[in-house]
Motif scaffolding. Structure first.
Motif, PDB file in Angstrom:
ATOM      1  N   THR A  41      22.455  32.422 -26.721  1.00  0.00           N
ATOM      2  CA  THR A  41      23.193  32.726 -27.960  1.00  0.00           C
ATOM      3  C   THR A  41      22.411  32.134 -29.129  1.00  0.00           C
ATOM      4  OG1 THR A  41      25.105  32.151 -29.315  1.00  0.00           O
ATOM      5  CG2 THR A  41      24.610  30.655 -27.524  1.00  0.00           C
ATOM      6  N   VAL A  42      22.347  32.912 -30.217  1.00  0.00           N
ATOM      7  CA  VAL A  42      21.777  32.352 -31.457  1.00  0.00           C
ATOM      8  C   VAL A  42      22.944  31.562 -32.045  1.00  0.00           C
ATOM      9  CG1 VAL A  42      20.814  32.870 -33.726  1.00  0.00           C
ATOM     10  CG2 VAL A  42      20.230  34.312 -31.760  1.00  0.00           C
ATOM     11  N   LYS A  43      22.849  30.268 -31.991  1.00  0.00           N
ATOM     12  CA  LYS A  43      24.020  29.399 -32.175  1.00  0.00           C
ATOM     13  C   LYS A  43      24.922  29.823 -33.334  1.00  0.00           C
ATOM     14  CE  LYS A  43      22.223  25.132 -29.968  1.00  0.00           C
ATOM     15  NZ  LYS A  43      21.704  25.863 -28.860  1.00  0.00           N
ATOM     16  N   THR A  44      26.173  30.075 -33.032  1.00  0.00           N
ATOM     17  CA  THR A  44      27.313  30.452 -33.893  1.00  0.00           C
ATOM     18  C   THR A  44      27.245  31.890 -34.419  1.00  0.00           C
ATOM     19  OG1 THR A  44      26.471  29.828 -36.110  1.00  0.00           O
ATOM     20  CG2 THR A  44      27.367  28.038 -34.735  1.00  0.00           C
ATOM     21  N   MET A  45      26.195  32.639 -34.067  1.00  0.00           N
ATOM     22  CA  MET A  45      26.087  34.015 -34.584  1.00  0.00           C
ATOM     23  C   MET A  45      26.518  35.024 -33.507  1.00  0.00           C
ATOM     24  SD  MET A  45      24.979  34.111 -37.745  1.00  0.00           S
ATOM     25  CE  MET A  45      26.206  32.851 -37.992  1.00  0.00           C
ATOM     26  N   SER A  46      27.237  36.089 -33.905  1.00  0.00           N
ATOM     27  CA  SER A  46      27.582  37.153 -32.960  1.00  0.00           C
ATOM     28  C   SER A  46      26.486  38.226 -33.005  1.00  0.00           C
ATOM     29  CB  SER A  46      28.912  37.800 -33.374  1.00  0.00           C
ATOM     30  OG  SER A  46      28.699  38.549 -34.575  1.00  0.00           O
ATOM     31  N   PRO A  47      26.353  39.037 -31.933  1.00  0.00           N
ATOM     32  CA  PRO A  47      25.355  40.115 -31.972  1.00  0.00           C
ATOM     33  C   PRO A  47      25.558  41.029 -33.179  1.00  0.00           C
ATOM     34  CG  PRO A  47      26.242  39.851 -29.747  1.00  0.00           C
ATOM     35  CD  PRO A  47      27.061  38.968 -30.641  1.00  0.00           C
ATOM     36  N   GLU A  48      26.817  41.282 -33.529  1.00  0.00           N
ATOM     37  CA  GLU A  48      27.112  42.172 -34.681  1.00  0.00           C
ATOM     38  C   GLU A  48      26.550  41.564 -35.973  1.00  0.00           C
ATOM     39  OE1 GLU A  48      29.305  41.222 -32.360  1.00  0.00           O
ATOM     40  OE2 GLU A  48      29.323  43.162 -31.322  1.00  0.00           O
ATOM     41  N   GLU A  49      26.714  40.264 -36.130  1.00  0.00           N
ATOM     42  CA  GLU A  49      26.190  39.615 -37.350  1.00  0.00           C
ATOM     43  C   GLU A  49      24.664  39.648 -37.368  1.00  0.00           C
ATOM     44  OE1 GLU A  49      28.346  36.020 -36.601  1.00  0.00           O
ATOM     45  OE2 GLU A  49      29.740  36.376 -38.261  1.00  0.00           O
ATOM     46  N   LEU A  50      24.045  39.466 -36.203  1.00  0.00           N
ATOM     47  CA  LEU A  50      22.580  39.501 -36.128  1.00  0.00           C
ATOM     48  C   LEU A  50      22.068  40.904 -36.481  1.00  0.00           C
ATOM     49  CD1 LEU A  50      22.125  37.326 -32.923  1.00  0.00           C
ATOM     50  CD2 LEU A  50      21.336  36.723 -35.228  1.00  0.00           C
ATOM     51  N   LYS A  51      22.803  41.933 -36.019  1.00  0.00           N
ATOM     52  CA  LYS A  51      22.395  43.305 -36.351  1.00  0.00           C
ATOM     53  C   LYS A  51      22.572  43.551 -37.848  1.00  0.00           C
ATOM     54  CE  LYS A  51      23.371  45.586 -31.937  1.00  0.00           C
ATOM     55  NZ  LYS A  51      24.277  46.503 -31.217  1.00  0.00           N
ATOM     56  N   GLU A  52      23.728  43.057 -38.360  1.00  0.00           N
ATOM     57  CA  GLU A  52      24.078  43.248 -39.784  1.00  0.00           C
ATOM     58  C   GLU A  52      22.988  42.671 -40.682  1.00  0.00           C
ATOM     59  OE1 GLU A  52      28.393  42.323 -40.955  1.00  0.00           O
ATOM     60  OE2 GLU A  52      27.255  40.589 -41.695  1.00  0.00           O
ATOM     61  N   MET A  53      22.419  41.533 -40.266  1.00  0.00           N
ATOM     62  CA  MET A  53      21.379  40.912 -41.116  1.00  0.00           C
ATOM     63  C   MET A  53      20.004  41.521 -40.849  1.00  0.00           C
ATOM     64  SD  MET A  53      20.921  37.086 -39.542  1.00  0.00           S
ATOM     65  CE  MET A  53      22.621  36.547 -39.527  1.00  0.00           C
ATOM     66  N   GLY A  54      19.927  42.442 -39.880  1.00  0.00           N
ATOM     67  CA  GLY A  54      18.685  43.191 -39.685  1.00  0.00           C
ATOM     68  C   GLY A  54      17.784  42.664 -38.606  1.00  0.00           C
ATOM     69  N   SER A  55      18.300  41.822 -37.701  1.00  0.00           N
ATOM     70  CA  SER A  55      17.425  41.322 -36.637  1.00  0.00           C
ATOM     71  C   SER A  55      17.311  42.346 -35.502  1.00  0.00           C
ATOM     72  CB  SER A  55      17.991  40.007 -36.072  1.00  0.00           C
ATOM     73  OG  SER A  55      17.177  39.595 -34.986  1.00  0.00           O
ATOM     74  N   GLY A  56      16.060  42.592 -35.081  1.00  0.00           N
ATOM     75  CA  GLY A  56      15.850  43.590 -34.021  1.00  0.00           C
ATOM     76  C   GLY A  56      15.413  42.963 -32.716  1.00  0.00           C
ATOM     77  N   ILE A  57      15.158  41.644 -32.745  1.00  0.00           N
ATOM     78  CA  ILE A  57      14.691  40.961 -31.535  1.00  0.00           C
ATOM     79  C   ILE A  57      15.089  39.488 -31.612  1.00  0.00           C
ATOM     80  CG2 ILE A  57      12.405  40.661 -32.595  1.00  0.00           C
ATOM     81  CD1 ILE A  57      11.255  40.750 -29.694  1.00  0.00           C
ATOM     82  N   ILE A  58      15.614  38.980 -30.458  1.00  0.00           N
ATOM     83  CA  ILE A  58      15.971  37.546 -30.420  1.00  0.00           C
ATOM     84  C   ILE A  58      15.299  36.911 -29.200  1.00  0.00           C
ATOM     85  CG2 ILE A  58      18.188  37.849 -31.599  1.00  0.00           C
ATOM     86  CD1 ILE A  58      19.570  37.665 -28.870  1.00  0.00           C
ATOM     87  N   LEU A  59      15.224  35.575 -29.220  1.00  0.00           N
ATOM     88  CA  LEU A  59      14.538  34.843 -28.154  1.00  0.00           C
ATOM     89  C   LEU A  59      15.516  34.084 -27.287  1.00  0.00           C
ATOM     90  CD1 LEU A  59      12.209  35.495 -30.001  1.00  0.00           C
ATOM     91  CD2 LEU A  59      11.323  33.227 -29.646  1.00  0.00           C
ATOM     92  N   SER A  60      15.144  33.939 -25.994  1.00  0.00           N
ATOM     93  CA  SER A  60      15.923  33.062 -25.144  1.00  0.00           C
ATOM     94  C   SER A  60      14.976  32.318 -24.203  1.00  0.00           C
ATOM     95  CB  SER A  60      16.976  33.861 -24.358  1.00  0.00           C
ATOM     96  OG  SER A  60      17.987  32.975 -23.928  1.00  0.00           O
ATOM     97  N   ASN A  61      15.528  31.433 -23.370  1.00  0.00           N
ATOM     98  CA  ASN A  61      14.672  30.501 -22.653  1.00  0.00           C
ATOM     99  C   ASN A  61      14.834  30.512 -21.147  1.00  0.00           C
ATOM    100  OD1 ASN A  61      12.681  28.671 -23.316  1.00  0.00           O
ATOM    101  ND2 ASN A  61      13.981  27.913 -24.990  1.00  0.00           N
TER     102      ASN A  61
END
Ligand SMILES: Cc1ccc(CCc2c3nc[nH]c3cc3c(=O)[nH]c(N)nc23)cc1
Ligand SMILES: [Zn+2]
Length: 373
Positions: A41-61
């Motif tokens: 999880t991108v701490k405290t952010m929902s997938p919808e919010e990440l899309k809304e701000m224009g992110s097309g790729i996220i990282l995990s570990n």
């Protein structure tokens, strides 16, 4: 083809690259900033919010998800995309770096790395093969080769032996990779802060035909100037038609300077980490909104930002929430910091398109850092 890079244009003023990264989960404009979601999880952010701000790729570990909840559970959930309800692109790191930055009692040998879980203390082991097995189970679109990021500073002898092992490990990763047509394996260039070792590592890693290459071993405490020097001897040796990912880099100045030196992809925990203590990045520089001076400041966090936080809330309110340790407060500062960096990358891409990235850099630095930069 799992991931294909398309070079669109090279800035005439700087040589910086404008491109597109085509993945099975969508196309991403580069240069790109990738939000870090260490524990799925991108701490405290929902997938919808990440899309809304224009992110097309996220990282995990790999490291974190191997320890908890375990890569088999994620696999049963339909891989990371199903588990976290994210239908855009995902990149996972290979775990080596996190072993060294998080766990203790670790031993590094040819076979792999032995360590104790930082959660339970139980003895664990990750090899190149194990890292690829975990990443195949997680199902990210881009996966990283298992490497060693040498500490900084480190003796030349150590760096050379470590990078030679990282090169041998890359070959084992390629051999172990079960899904090259769905998941793009990136090699990672090492070489510490030694220019000749950097060049040798770049040649060895790119001698393996891969869909993309990362520059590792930087952003480990060295000065920014030293990091830029290492970039300047490394990126020219990487193929023009493949993406370059500079690992662990994401302050505003380093993003701009990295793009100017030929980097296409960036990540950093900075925007989410500093948001949690009420520090924000704005067009006028850093604003530590928890400071008393904002108690009666009813203006937006960033007058030039049109994000959800800046359109709806005042600095006074943000300060109150952060001081009261209200979770909504770090959600709002996190949202803005991520939006700020994603928008900065948009401005950088536009500047490349118009052959004026050096001018953009100078104007941006003047406003963000003041004239002394
Ligand atoms: C979720 C996630 C968090 C962090 C990362 C990048 C982590 C990271 C570095 N961070 C700063 N410097 C870094 C160097 C290396 C490196 O040399 N190799 C690898 N595999 N990762 C690095 C990737 C994914
Ligand atoms: Zn904002």
């Amino acid at each position: 083809m799992a991931v294909r890079y398309e070079l669109i244009k090279i800035c005439k003023q700087t040589g910086a690259r404008l491109g597109r990264l085509h993945t099975p989960h969508g196309t991403i404009d580069t240069p790109v900033f990738m939000p870090v979601g260490t524990q799925a999880t991108v701490k405290t952010m929902s997938p919808e919010e990440l899309k809304e701000m224009g992110s097309g790729i996220i990282l995990s570990n790999t490291y974190h998800l191997f320890l908890r909840p375990g890569h088999e559970i994620v696999k049963e959930a339909g891989g990371l995309h199903g588990f976290i309800n994210w239908d855009r692109a995902i990149l996972t790191d290979s775990g080596g770096f996190q072993v060294f930055s998080l766990s203790d009692l670790r031993k590094i040998e040819e076979e792999g790395v032995s360590f104790r879980s930082h959660l339970s203390g139980q003895p664990l082991f990750i090899s190149p093969e194990k890292s690829i097995e975990i990443q195949n189970a997680l199902g990210a679109d881009i996966i990283m080769a298992f490497d060693e990021c040498p500490p900084y500073p480190a003796e030349r002898r150590y760096v050379r032996d470590s990078m030679d092992r990282t090169h041998r490990w890359l070959k084992r990763c390629v051999g172990a990779h079960q899904r090259p047509e769905d998941q793009a394996l990136f090699g990672i260039v090492q070489g510490g802060m030694y220019k000749d070792l950097r060049q040798e590592s770049a040649k060895q890693i790119t001698s393996v035909e891969l869909p993309g290459y990362a520059i590792g071993g930087l952003s480990v405490g060295e000065s920014k100037d030293l990091m830029y020097e290492m970039l300047e001897v490394t990126t020219p040796l990487l193929p023009q038609n493949k993406p370059r990912y500079l690992m662990g880099v994401g302050s505003p100045d380093a993003l701009v300077e990295g793009v100017i030196r030929g980097v296409d992809m960036f990540d950093c925990v900075l925007p989410t980490r500093i948001a949690r203590n009420g520090t924000t990045m704005t067009s006028q520089g850093r604003v530590v909104v928890r400071n008393a001076k904002y108690a009666r400041d009813f203006t937006p966090l960033d007058p030039e930002c049109d994000c959800y936080t800046c359109r709806n809330y005042s600095r006074a309110y943000l300060r109150h929430l952060i001081k009261a340790d209200e979770t909504f407060g770090i959600r709002l500062t996190t949202y803005h910091n991520l939006y700020f960096l994603l928008r900065l990358m948009e401005q950088i891409r536009q500047a490349i398109l118009e052959d004026r990235l050096q001018d953009f850099r100078d104007a941006f630095f003047e406003k963000y850092y003041g004239s002394d930069e």
